[in-house]
Motif scaffolding. Structure first.
Motif, short mmCIF file in Angstrom:
data_model
loop_
_atom_site.label_atom_id
_atom_site.label_comp_id
_atom_site.label_asym_id
_atom_site.label_seq_id
_atom_site.Cartn_x
_atom_site.Cartn_y
_atom_site.Cartn_z
N CYS A 84 43.45 -49.70 19.46
CA CYS A 84 44.77 -49.67 20.21
C CYS A 84 44.98 -51.27 20.29
CB CYS A 84 44.34 -49.18 21.59
SG CYS A 84 45.64 -49.09 22.72
N ASP A 85 46.24 -51.25 19.76
CA ASP A 85 46.77 -52.55 20.13
C ASP A 85 47.61 -52.59 21.52
OD1 ASP A 85 48.44 -54.72 20.15
OD2 ASP A 85 49.62 -54.45 18.36
N ILE A 86 46.74 -53.35 22.69
CA ILE A 86 47.21 -53.23 23.82
C ILE A 86 48.38 -53.85 24.21
CG2 ILE A 86 46.39 -54.22 26.18
CD1 ILE A 86 44.58 -52.31 25.30
N ASP A 87 48.68 -55.03 23.39
CA ASP A 87 50.20 -55.59 23.75
C ASP A 87 51.12 -54.88 23.14
OD1 ASP A 87 48.81 -57.45 24.98
OD2 ASP A 87 48.84 -58.96 23.19
N SER A 88 51.17 -53.94 22.36
CA SER A 88 52.28 -52.92 22.14
C SER A 88 52.44 -51.90 22.57
CB SER A 88 51.92 -52.73 20.53
OG SER A 88 51.08 -51.86 20.20
N HIS A 89 51.31 -51.60 23.62
CA HIS A 89 51.36 -50.43 24.39
C HIS A 89 51.51 -50.44 25.84
CE1 HIS A 89 49.73 -48.30 20.62
NE2 HIS A 89 50.47 -47.18 21.17
N PHE A 90 51.47 -51.77 26.35
CA PHE A 90 51.38 -52.07 27.81
C PHE A 90 52.29 -53.68 27.97
CE2 PHE A 90 47.39 -49.51 26.84
CZ PHE A 90 47.91 -48.83 28.11
N THR A 91 53.38 -53.38 28.44
CA THR A 91 54.15 -54.25 28.92
C THR A 91 55.30 -54.22 30.13
OG1 THR A 91 56.12 -55.78 27.59
CG2 THR A 91 56.14 -53.23 27.35
N ASP A 92 55.60 -55.31 30.58
CA ASP A 92 56.40 -55.54 31.55
C ASP A 92 56.15 -54.63 32.76
OD1 ASP A 92 57.89 -57.46 30.39
OD2 ASP A 92 59.31 -56.07 29.55
N MET A 93 55.00 -54.45 33.44
CA MET A 93 54.55 -53.46 34.42
C MET A 93 54.67 -53.86 35.62
SD MET A 93 51.20 -51.97 32.24
CE MET A 93 51.36 -50.33 32.51
N GLN A 94 54.85 -52.77 36.59
CA GLN A 94 54.95 -52.94 37.93
C GLN A 94 53.67 -52.15 38.97
OE1 GLN A 94 58.94 -51.43 37.50
NE2 GLN A 94 59.53 -52.61 39.48
N ILE A 95 53.19 -52.96 40.01
CA ILE A 95 52.10 -52.32 40.77
C ILE A 95 53.19 -51.03 41.52
CG2 ILE A 95 50.46 -52.83 42.33
CD1 ILE A 95 50.59 -55.60 41.73
N ILE A 96 52.29 -50.07 41.64
CA ILE A 96 52.73 -48.86 42.44
C ILE A 96 51.54 -48.33 43.33
CG2 ILE A 96 53.78 -46.48 42.26
CD1 ILE A 96 55.15 -47.26 39.64
N PHE A 97 52.01 -47.94 44.45
CA PHE A 97 51.21 -46.90 45.18
C PHE A 97 52.04 -45.65 45.69
CE2 PHE A 97 49.87 -51.38 46.41
CZ PHE A 97 48.56 -51.07 46.82
N ASP A 98 51.22 -44.44 45.63
CA ASP A 98 52.03 -43.44 46.07
C ASP A 98 51.02 -42.65 46.67
OD1 ASP A 98 51.48 -41.19 44.36
OD2 ASP A 98 51.90 -42.54 42.74
N ILE A 99 51.44 -41.62 47.43
CA ILE A 99 50.82 -40.56 48.11
C ILE A 99 51.83 -39.25 47.84
CG2 ILE A 99 49.30 -39.63 49.72
CD1 ILE A 99 49.68 -42.32 51.34
N THR A 100 51.46 -38.44 47.01
CA THR A 100 52.07 -37.16 46.85
C THR A 100 51.12 -35.98 47.12
OG1 THR A 100 53.51 -35.76 45.51
CG2 THR A 100 51.68 -36.92 44.40
N PHE A 101 51.59 -34.84 47.10
CA PHE A 101 50.85 -33.57 47.46
C PHE A 101 51.04 -32.32 46.53
CE2 PHE A 101 51.96 -35.93 51.29
CZ PHE A 101 50.79 -36.27 51.82
N CYS A 102 49.88 -31.64 46.36
CA CYS A 102 50.11 -30.37 45.07
C CYS A 102 50.44 -30.92 44.03
CB CYS A 102 51.06 -29.29 46.06
SG CYS A 102 50.43 -28.94 47.56
N GLY A 103 51.78 -30.25 43.53
CA GLY A 103 52.35 -30.68 42.31
C GLY A 103 51.69 -30.47 40.93
N ASP A 104 51.87 -31.46 39.79
CA ASP A 104 51.32 -31.13 38.72
C ASP A 104 49.82 -31.28 38.68
OD1 ASP A 104 53.62 -30.50 37.85
OD2 ASP A 104 54.03 -32.56 36.81
N TRP A 105 49.11 -31.83 39.25
CA TRP A 105 47.66 -31.98 39.47
C TRP A 105 46.95 -31.27 40.44
CZ3 TRP A 105 44.55 -37.27 38.92
CH2 TRP A 105 43.14 -36.87 38.61
N ALA A 106 47.19 -31.87 41.74
CA ALA A 106 46.59 -31.30 42.74
C ALA A 106 46.84 -29.84 43.09
CB ALA A 106 46.86 -32.17 44.24
N GLY A 107 48.06 -29.53 42.91
CA GLY A 107 48.47 -27.97 42.86
C GLY A 107 47.93 -27.28 42.06
N ASN A 108 47.81 -27.53 40.67
CA ASN A 108 47.42 -26.87 39.50
C ASN A 108 45.97 -26.50 39.74
OD1 ASN A 108 50.07 -26.76 38.45
ND2 ASN A 108 49.58 -28.08 36.68
N VAL A 109 45.03 -27.52 40.25
CA VAL A 109 43.73 -27.48 40.29
C VAL A 109 43.16 -26.80 41.72
CG1 VAL A 109 43.48 -28.99 38.60
CG2 VAL A 109 43.15 -29.58 40.81
N TRP A 110 44.19 -26.33 42.34
CA TRP A 110 44.03 -26.09 43.91
C TRP A 110 43.11 -24.82 43.86
CZ3 TRP A 110 44.88 -27.73 48.87
CH2 TRP A 110 44.95 -26.72 49.91
#
Length: 346
Positions: free
Chosen positions: A247-273
């Motif tokens: 993996c060429d790290i510098d070609s796959h990861f660039t100009d990134m922002q820090i994110i926090f979130d809290i969501t519910f259910c959805g594509d992961w928590a809901g799908n494995v519920w």
């Protein structure tokens, strides 16, 4: 240095390049924390049962607050049939490489929850995604994951965690859609109720052109160089997760922002519920809508968040901005009241 070089030559050894020293770039102190983030208010891209609100609404509803630490949580008072009110924020600062160190006293947990602390690039997945803290429902072990465009896969060694998938491409053949490359932390104090019951801890993420490495330190095992504001990843031992390989790290990861979130259910928590310990509680959406008090533990308690850069990069940035180098951090602030209560100190 000359004597050392001669000795190495005599012994038939060569000196490798010195590891870069890190200096503080950004200190997300509690008093100005939310000034350094933008609030996301669109529909949840992961189809969660959530209503992301703006800063004013979040402050008025008590979803965010600052003091000795930063509180950021979900509504745990009201019935919420159209989605539980919550917060998702993105840093105004953009990064290319760095050492990201967060001290948490508490992370969101509980049935229906899907919290994440992550770093995201533009034009997903082309700018990359680094999930530092993430899992769902009543999970006990943190899952660290990269999501990329095609052409990035990682080695199966160099870390203490358990490799789940090695191809970081979101549409990799033989993997679930958007699985990415994931490494599960080896201990149950790394996530959720176990993390909170232990008084929290520190996650440190080093992103260089060679690798992306993540360490987890429980509250009782935080290295003194981190606490003292002079972090040295070379002294921390094997990371929980290390993403490196084809993996060429510098070609796959660039100009990134820090994110926090809290969501519910959805594509992961809901799908494995249905296969989780929460399945006896009815459907995920009904539970999230109708049980507000169940989400009292769905909050982040952030003691500190700091981003360091290697000294050479920091000098270059300072020269471009016409400023001096930032001063070293003066150590992590004292633990929040909640963390001290959990530790039995008050």
């Amino acid at each position: 240095m000359r004597t050392a070089s001669v000795l190495l030559a005599v012994l038939g050894l060569t000196a490798g390049p010195a590891r870069a020293a890190y200096v503080l770039q950004d200190d997300y102190t509690p008093d100005t924390f939310f000034d350094q983030f933008e609030f996301f208010t669109d529909g949840d891209p992961t189809n969660g049962h959530v209503d992301y609100v703006d800063r004013g609404t979040a402050e008025g509803a008590g979803l965010i607050s600052t003091g000795s630490s930063v509180y950021m949580g979900a509504d745990h008072t009201n019935i919420a049939t159209s989605g539980r009110q919550s917060v998702r924020i993105s840093s105004t600062q953009i990064y290319n490489h760095g050492l990201f160190i967060i001290d948490l006293g508490h992370m969101p947990t509980g049935c229906g929850t899907w919290p994440a602390f992550w770093i995201l690039g533009p034009d997903w997945p082309n700018g990359g995604e680094i999930d530092i803290i993430e899992n769902v429902n009543e999970a006990t072990n943190n899952l660290q994951t990269l999501h990329t465009s095609d052409g990035c896969s990682i080695d199966s060694s160099g870390f203490t965690g358990t490799l789940h998938t090695s191809n970081c491409y979101i549409q990799a053949p033989g993997q679930d859609n958007n699985a990415g490359c994931g490494i599960e932390a080896p201990t149950t104090d790394s996530y959720g109720a176990g993390f909170n019951g232990n008084g929290g801890g520190v996650y440190a993420t080093e992103w260089t052109g060679d690798a992306i490495s993540i360490w987890f330190f429980p509250r009782s095992s935080i290295p003194s160089d981190i606490s003292g504001g002079t972090p040295d990843p070379s002294s921390w031992g094997t990371p929980t997760a290390r993403f490196a390989g084809n993996c060429d790290i510098d070609s796959h990861f660039t100009d990134m922002q820090i994110i926090f979130d809290i969501t519910f259910c959805g594509d992961w928590a809901g799908n494995v519920w249905g296969s989780s310990s929460c399945s006896s509680l009815g459907t995920c959406q009904d539970y999230v809508s109708n049980n507000p008090s169940a989400f009292e533990e769905a909050y982040w308690d952030i003691n500190s968040l700091r981003v360091y850069q290697d000294e050479a990069a920091a000098k270059k940035r300072a020269a471009e901005l016409g400023t001096g180098l930032p001063q070293p951090a003066r150590g992590f602030p004292r633990k929040s009241l909640r963390a001290r209560q959990i530790a039995g100190e008050v």
